[in-house]
Design an enzyme around this catalytic site. Structure first.
Site, PDB file in Angstrom:
ATOM      1  N   LYS A  64     -12.516 -33.982 -53.659  1.00 23.37           N
ATOM      2  CA  LYS A  64     -12.358 -32.646 -53.386  1.00 23.37           C
ATOM      3  C   LYS A  64     -11.410 -32.659 -52.316  1.00 23.37           C
ATOM      4  O   LYS A  64     -10.959 -33.648 -51.585  1.00 23.37           O
ATOM      5  CB  LYS A  64     -13.829 -32.375 -52.556  1.00 23.37           C
ATOM      6  CG  LYS A  64     -13.890 -30.826 -52.275  1.00 23.37           C
ATOM      7  CD  LYS A  64     -15.407 -30.601 -51.747  1.00 23.37           C
ATOM      8  CE  LYS A  64     -15.593 -29.055 -51.353  1.00 23.37           C
ATOM      9  NZ  LYS A  64     -16.843 -28.946 -50.917  1.00 23.37           N
ATOM     10  N   SER A 139     -19.206 -24.755 -53.370  1.00 28.78           N
ATOM     11  CA  SER A 139     -17.620 -24.770 -53.098  1.00 28.78           C
ATOM     12  C   SER A 139     -16.864 -25.951 -53.876  1.00 28.78           C
ATOM     13  O   SER A 139     -15.775 -25.845 -54.062  1.00 28.78           O
ATOM     14  CB  SER A 139     -17.379 -25.212 -51.710  1.00 28.78           C
ATOM     15  OG  SER A 139     -17.683 -26.314 -50.980  1.00 28.78           O
ATOM     16  N   SER A 163     -23.167 -27.052 -52.024  1.00 27.41           N
ATOM     17  CA  SER A 163     -21.821 -27.128 -52.584  1.00 27.41           C
ATOM     18  C   SER A 163     -21.363 -28.056 -53.488  1.00 27.41           C
ATOM     19  O   SER A 163     -20.491 -28.038 -54.083  1.00 27.41           O
ATOM     20  CB  SER A 163     -20.683 -27.046 -51.402  1.00 27.41           C
ATOM     21  OG  SER A 163     -20.378 -25.621 -50.961  1.00 27.41           O
TER      22      SER A 163
END
Lengths: 475, 486
Positions: A64, A139, A163
């Site tokens: 990420k 996310s 997320s």
């Protein structure tokens, strides 16, 4: 033989037997990226550092865009951090590198992890590999989409209110949020420090256990990291749930639960019962307040965590064309006005308000108290249950743009995942079915603090008795 | 604008509280492992943590906590068993995280006191709290105004903030409090307390009220005082300003003032409306700490004898004059030196005189602390013994001290090498005496006619001729004998 669709454990077997090399696997994944990335847009950046295949577990991994990696640009998908090159490796990145992990690239996310759809990224959205009209969730949407589309063998994300789990659910893969303190946060660009936790996104439960073996453990650079012995998580992969007690909260069947998601949950309950588990209805009376509590605590912490992005030392610095106040204040205002997107601004304002003098007691302090009540609810259930099962998200993946104008409905997409963050307990999302429209449905299991093994055991058993995880999107 | 001293001062009573920020001299910074060092090239003593880089996290330096506990105990304060850190949010370029890690509602120490002398009486000044926090960086502004530079070396230096109750009633009391506080902190060895280097900084809160009124007046906060003298001067100025505003029928506005030392006046920095809302909240990156009794007891066991207790002991144990005792106690190094010397040479008053006199003078001239001198307690008492035994005179003794410090050699060696020993040998002295008597016949007559005190003049002349080396006692004796014709 195509290598990119394989799980990490299958690849490791292939490396061991000499059927494939780490370099071949990496190149195969790069080929896959070339083929499908234009449709999926899972990545925001390829890794600059050249790959090293000499380590023990040379598995191609996506990270990420909020995990600080030495000599790499890390931006949290925000304009304000563009150009920031991390001079250091975070604790988890050190572990990944030590294990021999091959970093493919950095995956898209909602800006500063603020969102449940990957649409608030400054790079534009990522598309759900199962339906390119749909969001991948967020996310950690880029990480989930990369794994689902076989653009990475596995990935790391971060989970503050769901997320990791919600995008895993939307993309039909496995995603785990470990116990708070189980994995080092050193090097994770903070959203909400008391809720954030890094975790794996993988193609199956065995890979989840393998990646947990790599990333879990104490880090003296993170004061909230806990010095608990780390088990070998693969030992928990037992196809047996007989005698286990699984709680199903009656609050899970709340308004807004999609009938197809509900049906999948009920089918899962029936299967687990058939496999010998006891299923028991339980109650979590304070969970209806979880989303509200979360948006006070998380935004308060975020408003402070994001204060450092001020244009002084790194990232974007902007000055208005016409001077307004003084050079310094003008620079702060212009940098932050241009650097942050609308959702980041919204959350900074919400959090600033919640901490303001005169409102602190009514919001932040009250929020922390309700948080304790929610944790107490869960502790009470765990006195009698080994795990709690819920849907991961009330719906399957929604259409791109469907909820961007309605933040509240977007926030409600995390209604099932938020309590685990507030309580600091581990939770996992596993593939639990498909909608008629062909979109994946996720199941969530929550466990006691530091009992990731129980979650892996139940998940593994469920997985061994279903075939959802073997399906691949057509791209 | 200048405010003259008024005669109506007695109408009002000042109420003063002080906030002292002290840099702790731990080996490393408070939340990272960078060296806690002054004077490095700008931005070289930094790491991701003290630079507040994205993803970095603080870890408390235990030594800083132990130092803070030590300070708390020395200030007779209660050590909180539960302590936590909070974020104080505000924007400034030298604050890299956009917040300072400080302590809000659970400081390390609370409810202590320090005694000062107010006239002939002792007065307790309440210590409200002492808490740990991190220092910010240093901003430097270009003269042309075209840019500002920031040095982050100082960022993360451990600070302890010591806040008094509003118990001080005059600028003099504030000055006295600061001096005894500084001395106490120096005794603890937790800081060099150097205001010039910024390792000790002081802000003051001041209000005035009519004598006899219980309610407090509106206060102003004074900043930017670079010495204790400046704190006193700023308070004196501000008291006069408050008085005149009130006497003219005006109202004091609550605001923060900056002291301008060269103009000797205060200027408004920011008003209450412009005051920050710091949005304090518990720092989620640092878990709360429990301080157990074992830790507190072990720190307490390490506490040195504090200056006020030492003064009382020196006065009674060694029967020193208050003047000498104060000079010795004002520097813990000096006090330790004194006691080590007295162990070697039990004439405490003599040792004290030497330390308070010639040695202190040398320290002043050389601008070094006592531990920087090339002098051991043993070496000093050897010199004192030489003077007391008449080997050298008091005057020559001081000269020998200077040479000892220059050369790092013992008294004996220097006296030998330079031939500085007193001449007590009769034949050598008679040679000088004969010359003096021959040159001062008139004085000799005076002595003979019954004025023996005039012999002093002849001794002086003989001393001069000997280059100060003659033993004056012996000279006196021999001159008297010679004139008497014995």
């Amino acid at each position: 033989m195509s290598l990119y669709p394989l799980t990490a454990h299958a690849l490791l077997d292939a490396f061991k037997s000499g059927k494939a090399s780490a370099k071949e696997a990496y190149e195969d994944v790069l080929g896959r990226i070339k083929a499908v990335e234009p449709k999926v847009k899972a990545y925001v950046r390829q890794a600059k550092t050249s790959p090293d295949f000499s380590g023990g577990l040379p598995i191609p991994i996506a990270l990420k865009d909020n995990l600080c990696t030495k000599q790499e640009e890390i931006t949290c998908a925000s304009r304000i951090l563009k150009g920031f090159i991390s001079p250091y490796d975070g604790g988890v990145i050190e572990r990944v590198k030590k294990s021999g992990g091959v970093i493919v690239g950095f995956a898209n996310q909602d800006e500063f992890a603020f969102g449940s759809s990957c649409e608030t990224s400054c790079y534009g959205p990522t598309f759900n590999p199962w339906d390119l009209q749909c969001v991948p969730g967020g996310s950690s949407g880029g990480s989930a989409a990369a794994v689902a589309a076989d653009e990475a063998v596995w990935a790391l994300g971060s989970d503050t209110g769901g997320s990791i789990r919600q995008p895993a659910s939307f993309c039909g893969i496995v995603g785990m949020k470990p116990t708070y303190g189980r994995v080092s946060r050193y090097g994770l660009i903070a959203f909400a420090s008391s809720l954030d936790q890094i975790g794996p996104l993988t193609k199956d439960v065995r890979d989840c256990a393998l990646l947990m073996n790599i990333i879990a453990g104490y880090d003296e650079r993170d004061s909230t990291s806990v010095n608990e012995p780390v088990p070998d998580y693969t030992k928990a992969l037992v196809n047996d749930v007989r005698g286990l007690k699984i709680g199903i909260p009656k609050e899970a069947f709340a308004e807004g639960l999609d009938p197809e998601v509900r049906a999948s949950l009920e089918a899962a309950l029936a299967l687990l019962k058939k496999l010998g588990a006891a299923v028991k209805e339980v109650t979590l009376p304070h969970t209806p307040y979880a989303v509200a509590t979360y948006y006070i605590v998380a935004t308060a912490e975020a408003s402070s965590n994001l204060a450092r992005f001020d244009g002084v030392r790194y990232g974007l610095r902007a000055q208005p064309v016409k001077a307004r106040k003084n050079a310094l204040v003008d620079m702060y205002e212009e940098t932050r006005s241009r650097g942050f997107g609308p959702e980041a601004k919204r959350r900074i304002m919400l959090g600033t308000y919640a901490l303001s003098s005169g409102y602190y007691d009514a919001y932040y302090l009250r929020g922390q108290k309700v948080r304790t009540l929610i944790k107490n609810d869960l502790d009470e259930v765990f006195k009698d249950c080994d795990a709690i099962i819920t849907p991961t998200s009330p719906t399957v993946a929604f259409k791109i743009g469907e909820k961007t104008s309605d933040p509240l409905s977007m926030y409600l997409s995390d209604i099932y995942t938020i309590p685990a963050n507030l309580a600091g307990i581990p939770a996992i999302s596993i593939p639990g079915g498909f909608s008629k429209s062909g979109l994946p449905i996720g199941l969530q299991l929550m466990g006691k603090a530091f009992d990731e093994e129980m979650l892996l055991r139940i998940s593994y058993t469920y997985e061994q008795n279903t075939e959802w995880h073997t399906r691949k999107p057509k791209l | 604008m200048a405010y003259q001293k008024t005669e109506i001062m007695s109408q009002f009573e000042p109420v003063i509280g002080l906030e002292v920020h002290l840099q702790l001299n731990t080996k490393t910074k408070i939340f990272c492992s960078c060296a806690n060092q002054y004077g490095c090239a700008p931005n070289t003593n930094v790491c991701p943590v003290c630079l507040g880089l994205p993803g970095s996290l603080p870890v408390l330096n235990r030594q800083a906590l132990l130092y803070a506990i030590k300070v708390g105990l020395a200030l007779n304060a209660e050590i909180n068993s539960f302590i936590k850190f909070d974020r104080k949010n505000y924007y400034y370029p030298d604050l890299p995280k956009g917040y300072q890690i400080s302590q809000f509602d659970f400081p390390v120490a609370k409810d202590g006191f320090l005694k000062i002398k107010s006239g002939n009486q002792e007065k307790r000044i309440g210590i409200k709290r002492a808490h740990l926090e991190e220092d910010a960086g240093k901003s430097m502004h270009d003269n042309t105004g075209s840019c500002s530079l920031v040095d982050f070396n100082r960022t993360g230096t451990p600070l302890i903030e010591i806040v008094t109750e509003p118990d001080l009633r005059s600028p003099q009391e504030a000055y006295d409090y600061l001096n005894i506080l500084k001395l106490t902190l120096q005794y603890l060895g937790v800081s060099d307390c150097d205001m010039e280097k910024g390792s000790l900084r002081c802000d003051a809160n001041i209000s005035i009220r009519p004598v006899g009124q219980a309610a407090l007046g509106t206060k102003t906060e004074l900043k930017n005082m670079n010495s204790f003298r400046a704190v006193k001067a700023a308070l004196e100025y501000e008291i006069r300003r408050h008085e005149q505003v009130i006497l003219a029928g005006g109202k004091i506005v609550q605001e923060t003032m900056l002291w301008d030392d060269t103009q000797a006046q205060t200027q408004t920095m920011r008003s209450k409306e412009e005051a920050h809302d710091y949005r304090y909240f518990p720092d989620p990156d640092l878990v709360p700490f429990t301080v157990d009794y074992k830790t507190i007891d072990s720190v307490r066991a390490e506490l040195p004898e504090l200056p006020q207790a030492k003064l009382v002991r020196f006065l009674s144990q060694y029967e020193l004059s208050e003047y000498d005792a104060n000079i010795l106690v004002a520097d813990s190094g000096m006090a330790d030196f004194f006691e080590a010397a007295v162990k070697e040479y039990p004439q405490a008053k003599k040792v004290a005189n030497w330390l308070a006199g010639p040695v202190s003078m040398e320290l002043k001239n050389r601008k070094i602390p006592i531990h920087g001198l090339k002098l051991t307690p043993k070496a000093l008492v050897e010199l004192i013994a030489k003077v007391e035994d008449g080997v050298v005179s008091n005057l020559v003794g001081k000269e020998v001290l200077g040479l000892m410090l220059d050369q790092g050699k013992g008294a004996e060696e220097i006296i030998q090498a330079k031939g500085m020993a007193q001449v007590s040998d009769d034949s050598a002295l008679f040679a000088i005496i004969d010359e003096v008597i021959a040159q001062n016949a008139a004085v000799v007559d005076q002595i003979k006619s019954g004025k023996p005190n005039a012999a002093g003049f002849l001794v002086g002349q003989a001393m001069k001729k000997s280059g100060g080396r003659a033993n004056p006692k012996k000279l006196n004796e021999l001159i008297t004998r010679k004139i008497a014709g014995v």
